[in-house]
Design a protein around this motif. Structure first.
Motif, PDB file in Angstrom:
ATOM      1  N   ARG A 164       0.816  -1.211   0.000  1.00  0.00           N
ATOM      2  CA  ARG A 164       0.000   0.000   0.000  1.00  0.00           C
ATOM      3  C   ARG A 164       0.852   1.266   0.000  1.00  0.00           C
ATOM      4  O   ARG A 164       1.937   1.323   0.585  1.00  0.00           O
ATOM      5  N   ASN A 165       0.314   2.290  -0.633  1.00  0.00           N
ATOM      6  CA  ASN A 165       0.958   3.598  -0.670  1.00  0.00           C
ATOM      7  C   ASN A 165       1.197   4.126   0.748  1.00  0.00           C
ATOM      8  O   ASN A 165       0.302   4.119   1.588  1.00  0.00           O
ATOM      9  N   LYS A 166       2.400   4.581   1.009  1.00  0.00           N
ATOM     10  CA  LYS A 166       2.817   5.202   2.274  1.00  0.00           C
ATOM     11  C   LYS A 166       2.802   4.262   3.473  1.00  0.00           C
ATOM     12  O   LYS A 166       2.990   4.711   4.604  1.00  0.00           O
ATOM     13  N   SER A 167       2.565   2.973   3.244  1.00  0.00           N
ATOM     14  CA  SER A 167       2.585   2.036   4.371  1.00  0.00           C
ATOM     15  C   SER A 167       4.022   1.707   4.748  1.00  0.00           C
ATOM     16  O   SER A 167       4.922   1.669   3.908  1.00  0.00           O
ATOM     17  N   LEU A 168       4.233   1.483   6.040  1.00  0.00           N
ATOM     18  CA  LEU A 168       5.532   1.076   6.546  1.00  0.00           C
ATOM     19  C   LEU A 168       5.539  -0.446   6.642  1.00  0.00           C
ATOM     20  O   LEU A 168       4.601  -1.050   7.164  1.00  0.00           O
ATOM     21  N   ASN A 169       6.577  -1.076   6.101  1.00  0.00           N
ATOM     22  CA  ASN A 169       6.657  -2.539   6.035  1.00  0.00           C
ATOM     23  C   ASN A 169       8.027  -3.018   6.503  1.00  0.00           C
ATOM     24  O   ASN A 169       8.986  -2.246   6.546  1.00  0.00           O
ATOM     25  N   ILE A 170       8.090  -4.300   6.802  1.00  0.00           N
ATOM     26  CA  ILE A 170       9.374  -4.926   7.128  1.00  0.00           C
ATOM     27  C   ILE A 170       9.575  -6.110   6.195  1.00  0.00           C
ATOM     28  O   ILE A 170       8.731  -7.019   6.134  1.00  0.00           O
ATOM     29  N   GLY A 171      10.661  -6.065   5.435  1.00  0.00           N
ATOM     30  CA  GLY A 171      11.005  -7.168   4.545  1.00  0.00           C
ATOM     31  C   GLY A 171      12.016  -8.075   5.218  1.00  0.00           C
ATOM     32  O   GLY A 171      12.843  -7.620   6.026  1.00  0.00           O
ATOM     33  N   ALA A 172      11.961  -9.352   4.888  1.00  0.00           N
ATOM     34  CA  ALA A 172      12.875 -10.308   5.534  1.00  0.00           C
ATOM     35  C   ALA A 172      13.307 -11.383   4.555  1.00  0.00           C
ATOM     36  O   ALA A 172      12.549 -11.764   3.648  1.00  0.00           O
ATOM     37  N   LEU A 173      14.526 -11.854   4.731  1.00  0.00           N
ATOM     38  CA  LEU A 173      15.015 -13.023   4.008  1.00  0.00           C
ATOM     39  C   LEU A 173      15.022 -14.196   4.985  1.00  0.00           C
ATOM     40  O   LEU A 173      15.520 -14.074   6.117  1.00  0.00           O
ATOM     41  N   LEU A 174      14.466 -15.330   4.535  1.00  0.00           N
ATOM     42  CA  LEU A 174      14.287 -16.489   5.416  1.00  0.00           C
ATOM     43  C   LEU A 174      14.960 -17.724   4.828  1.00  0.00           C
ATOM     44  O   LEU A 174      15.087 -17.848   3.614  1.00  0.00           O
ATOM     45  N   LYS A 175      15.330 -18.635   5.712  1.00  0.00           N
ATOM     46  CA  LYS A 175      15.872 -19.924   5.288  1.00  0.00           C
ATOM     47  C   LYS A 175      15.277 -20.998   6.192  1.00  0.00           C
ATOM     48  O   LYS A 175      15.243 -20.852   7.415  1.00  0.00           O
ATOM     49  N   LYS A 176      14.765 -22.059   5.556  1.00  0.00           N
ATOM     50  CA  LYS A 176      14.179 -23.141   6.339  1.00  0.00           C
ATOM     51  C   LYS A 176      15.215 -23.733   7.297  1.00  0.00           C
ATOM     52  O   LYS A 176      16.374 -23.916   6.939  1.00  0.00           O
ATOM     53  N   SER A 285      17.489  -5.713  -3.394  1.00  0.00           N
ATOM     54  CA  SER A 285      17.334  -6.043  -4.812  1.00  0.00           C
ATOM     55  C   SER A 285      15.965  -6.653  -5.087  1.00  0.00           C
ATOM     56  O   SER A 285      15.301  -6.300  -6.067  1.00  0.00           O
ATOM     57  N   ILE A 286      15.520  -7.541  -4.217  1.00  0.00           N
ATOM     58  CA  ILE A 286      14.212  -8.177  -4.398  1.00  0.00           C
ATOM     59  C   ILE A 286      13.098  -7.136  -4.331  1.00  0.00           C
ATOM     60  O   ILE A 286      12.203  -7.096  -5.188  1.00  0.00           O
ATOM     61  N   ILE A 287      13.148  -6.271  -3.324  1.00  0.00           N
ATOM     62  CA  ILE A 287      12.095  -5.260  -3.149  1.00  0.00           C
ATOM     63  C   ILE A 287      12.088  -4.290  -4.328  1.00  0.00           C
ATOM     64  O   ILE A 287      11.030  -3.979  -4.894  1.00  0.00           O
ATOM     65  N   ALA A 288      13.270  -3.808  -4.706  1.00  0.00           N
ATOM     66  CA  ALA A 288      13.370  -2.824  -5.793  1.00  0.00           C
ATOM     67  C   ALA A 288      12.889  -3.403  -7.116  1.00  0.00           C
ATOM     68  O   ALA A 288      12.191  -2.728  -7.890  1.00  0.00           O
ATOM     69  N   GLN A 289      13.247  -4.661  -7.405  1.00  0.00           N
ATOM     70  CA  GLN A 289      12.829  -5.293  -8.661  1.00  0.00           C
ATOM     71  C   GLN A 289      11.317  -5.509  -8.696  1.00  0.00           C
ATOM     72  O   GLN A 289      10.676  -5.287  -9.722  1.00  0.00           O
TER      73      GLN A 289
END
Length: 713
Positions: A164-176, A285-289
């Protein structure tokens, strides 16, 4: 005064004489940011201005930067007023924005955060908490935050979610924890239904400690992905293109079409991506792409994202000593104090009000009294932006319920107020009001109310004209002027305005008013040219123009010509100014100043010397192409000598302001107004406030029934 005659008006077409609109706006936001840097301002006021600069920036990206990208995508070739292509503008703007954002965070990190600590407010990093403080935030996460969160994983069956526009989020990289070495991406939105600032319990004698919501989530993010190891996580935020694109000619139902477009605003093209400095490169890179943002649209932030949260800090209780302590009330208007019928009061003579220093309550009462007065037959009003719980809307609905003819033009295309205005429009229709949704291709930006009343000697028309919106909330923060009159000439013109808005009637002429888009620009140009003629004749010639913005090339060129002919031109322009002051041979006689203070300077007031017989005007319109050519706007004269003195006092004091004023130099750069060592400090807004406070005390002594509402600086 020395005249510098140009041989040909075409000399004023050179782009070097003009400043790019977008870069000029950035200069305005620099002036806002300078208030956050100013040591003379109390600490919490500095936080407030930093927050405002961030809020301004959000809108700039969503509208102006988005517009430049749209032009580039459409292969738009036309040059702007300063001779720049859309691509050149975007490149220059983004370069300037990166510098600006770094300056914002330098002020926050190096100046304001240390001062907060000195004054008993510690901004904690959740990752560094230990002991009982750590226990508290972890328990707070488990009990209040965790149940609200919705983690979104991305894999072959679950595509990248819509952010969403202007929403604050947290991105994460995970490994099983057990399995392949593949790295997965997940994101979680920081819920805006929870407070961004969390208070940490402390001992009574200890400092106040706060921590930000996103840091608590980040600290506990592993609880959202139990079968995974969290390799890295980082907050991110985006702004999207929020400019509505509506083909009004093709839209069968404008209201429904705007409702549809509002929903799309949340998912427009990404314009800016904010990330914390030090974010993992693969995560970025993932978020920007996925969001399709270019490198120059990625902003690495050295601190918490979205500084608008500082306005919440401003409201923390117990720190009033760190806030501005100006006057606490706005003055009533003397004429309204005798308790007589409001229409009898206006009948005695025109009344000019200066908000917020004089209470907006009288404007509300004007509509409320008209709603219940048995002799009032009709109320007609334009509404551009109104408050969330507007007493004026309630009064209009009540008037319709009382059987009066109520006509309201609600401008559905008022940017970022579309949804609010749709709600009010529907409510007014249900109450029995005749609601107009503006004109095709034009925004109705004029501020006018007409009350038609039956009296002993026939029908009488009462008119209110203003430079600002009928919004009781913003009227406490914006400076505006408004005029009450029942002069027949104004009444006839007001009737003609509403007939034009509701039907197809165009009057052959006007008594007092000048309207855009058909007549107002020519009226302004004529007034400037009259000053030129007076200058040629050796008569007094001067223009003082106070407004929000000026970027209309034809008007600016005419001001250049006037300057060269010896007309003294003083501009008080809060925001965008594409005119260059003090350019030798072009604008030697032009000064430009901008006042940034506790209130947003919003009034439009114009003074023309007219050979020694001054003329005064107020208007809803700035001198911009959109106002003069693509909106319905009004310019109205102020003719009463006493009211003219009031307008002169406003202009004269603002021209003397040496505390909150910034003055443009010949390079187009703004510098703080110079003040000699022994010169009196003049803060025009504070002086207006002090005058209002003194007027309140005098009127209170004269009449114990005076209503003095709180202003809330």
């Amino acid at each position: 005064m020395k005249k510098i005659i140009k041989s040909d008006k075409e000399n004023f077409d050179d782009p070097k004489y003009y400043i790019n609109r977008e870069l000029s706006w950035l200069q305005f936001n620099e002036r806002v940011l300078s208030e956050a840097e100013d040591k003379d301002n109390p600490l919490f006021e500095r936080l407030k201005f930093l927050s405002i600069s961030a809020s301004n920036l959000d809108e700039f990206f969503m509208v102006r930067v988005a517009s430049l990208k749209d032009m580039i995508n459409a292969d738009y070739k036309k040059l702007d007023i300063a001779g720049m292509t859309a691509s050149e503008q975007l490149s220059s703007v983004l370069d300037a924005l990166h510098v600006f954002v770094k300056k914002q965070y330098n002020i926050l990190n190096k100046k304001l955060i240390p001062l907060l600590t000195e004054n008993g407010i510690v901004v904690c990093d959740a990752a560094d908490l230990t002991g009982k403080e750590a226990e508290f935030v972890d328990r707070y996460f488990d009990e209040y935050i965790y149940p609200v969160l919705t983690p979104m994983a991305v894999d072959s069956s679950r595509p990248f979610p819509l952010i969403r526009n202007k929403s604050l989020n947290i991105g994460a990289l995970l490994k099983k924890k057990e399995g392949k070495d593949d790295v997965d991406f997940a994101t979680v939105q920081v819920p805006d239904v929870l407070p961004r600032i969390i208070n940490i319990p402390v001992q009574d004698d200890g400092p106040k400690k706060i921590v930000l919501l996103e840091q608590i989530i980040q600290r506990n993010i592993d609880k959202l992905f139990l079968n995974y190891d969290v390799i890295t996580s980082s907050p991110y935020r985006i702004e999207r293109n929020a400019d509505l694109s509506i083909d009004e000619d093709e839209a069968e139902d404008l209201l429904k079409e705007i409702e549809k477009q509002i929903k799309r605003r949340q998912w427009g093209q990404a314009i800016r991506l904010e990330v914390e400095s030090g974010i993992n490169k693969k995560l970025l890179s993932i978020i920007a792409q996925e969001l399709l943002v270019d490198d120059n649209e990625i902003f690495n932030i050295d601190g918490p994202l979205d500084l608008t949260f500082l306005m919440k800090m401003y409201k923390i209780e117990g720190f009033d000593h760190l806030k501005e302590h100006g006057y606490k009330s706005s003055a009533p208007v003397k004429q309204f104090m005798d308790g007589d019928n409001i229409f009898d009061i206006i009948s005695r003579g025109d009344i000019l009000m200066h908000h917020p220093y004089e209470t907006f309550e009288n404007v509300v009462k004007f509509v409320e009294n008209a709603a219940v007065d048995p002799d009032v037959l009709a109320i007609k009003q334009t509404l551009y932006r109104v408050s969330g719980n507007s007493p004026i809307i309630a009064a209009l609905a009540k008037a319709a319920d009382n059987g009066k003819q109520v006509t309201v033009l609600v401008e559905l295309k008022a940017r970022f107020d579309e949804e609010n205005n749709i709600v009010w429009a529907k409510m007014l229709e249900k109450a029995g009001c005749h609601v107009i949704y503006g004109l095709v291709g034009l925004k109705t930006h004029c501020k006018i109310t007409l009350v038609v009343r039956r009296e002993e000697d026939g029908i009488k028309r009462y008119v209110h004209l203003a430079t600002g919106n009928y919004n009781d909330s913003t009227a406490k923060q914006y400076t505006d002027v408004g005029l009450f009159t029942c002069a027949p000439a104004f009444g006839e013109d007001a009737t003609a305005v509403f007939n034009m808005l509701s039907g197809y009637s165009e009057p052959l002429g006007w008594n007092k008013l000048s309207l855009a888009p058909l007549w107002l620009k020519d009226r302004i140009l004529d007034l400037i040219r009259k000053e030129e003629e007076h200058a040629k004749a050796g008569e007094p010639a001067r223009i003082i123009a106070k407004m929000n913005s000026i970027c209309h090339k034809e008007v600016i060129a005419e001001l250049y010509k006037a300057s060269c002919l010896g007309v003294k031109v003083d501009l008080i322009v809060r925001g965008i100014c594409c005119l260059r002051a003090k350019v030798p041979g072009v604008s030697d006689n032009i000064t430009v100043r901008s006042i940034v203070g506790n209130y947003l300077e919003h009034s439009r007031i114009f003074y023309f010397e007219n050979g020694g017989s001054p003329e005064y005007y107020c208007s809803s319109a700035d001198w911009m192409p959109r106002n003069l050519e693509r909106r319905v706007e009004i310019l109205f004269p102020v003719e009463n000598p006493e009211l003219r003195k009031k307008l002169w006092h406003i202009l004269d004091l603002e021209l003397k302001d040496n505390e909150k004023a910034h003055v443009m130099n010949k390079d187009g750069i703004y510098v703080k107004a110079k003040r000699n060592e022994n010169e009196e400090r003049i803060n025009s807004q504070k002086i207006f406030g002090d005058e209002a406070h003194e007027a309140s005390k005098v009127l209170s002594a004269q009449n114990s029934r005076v209503f003095v509402p709180e202003m809330g600086i």
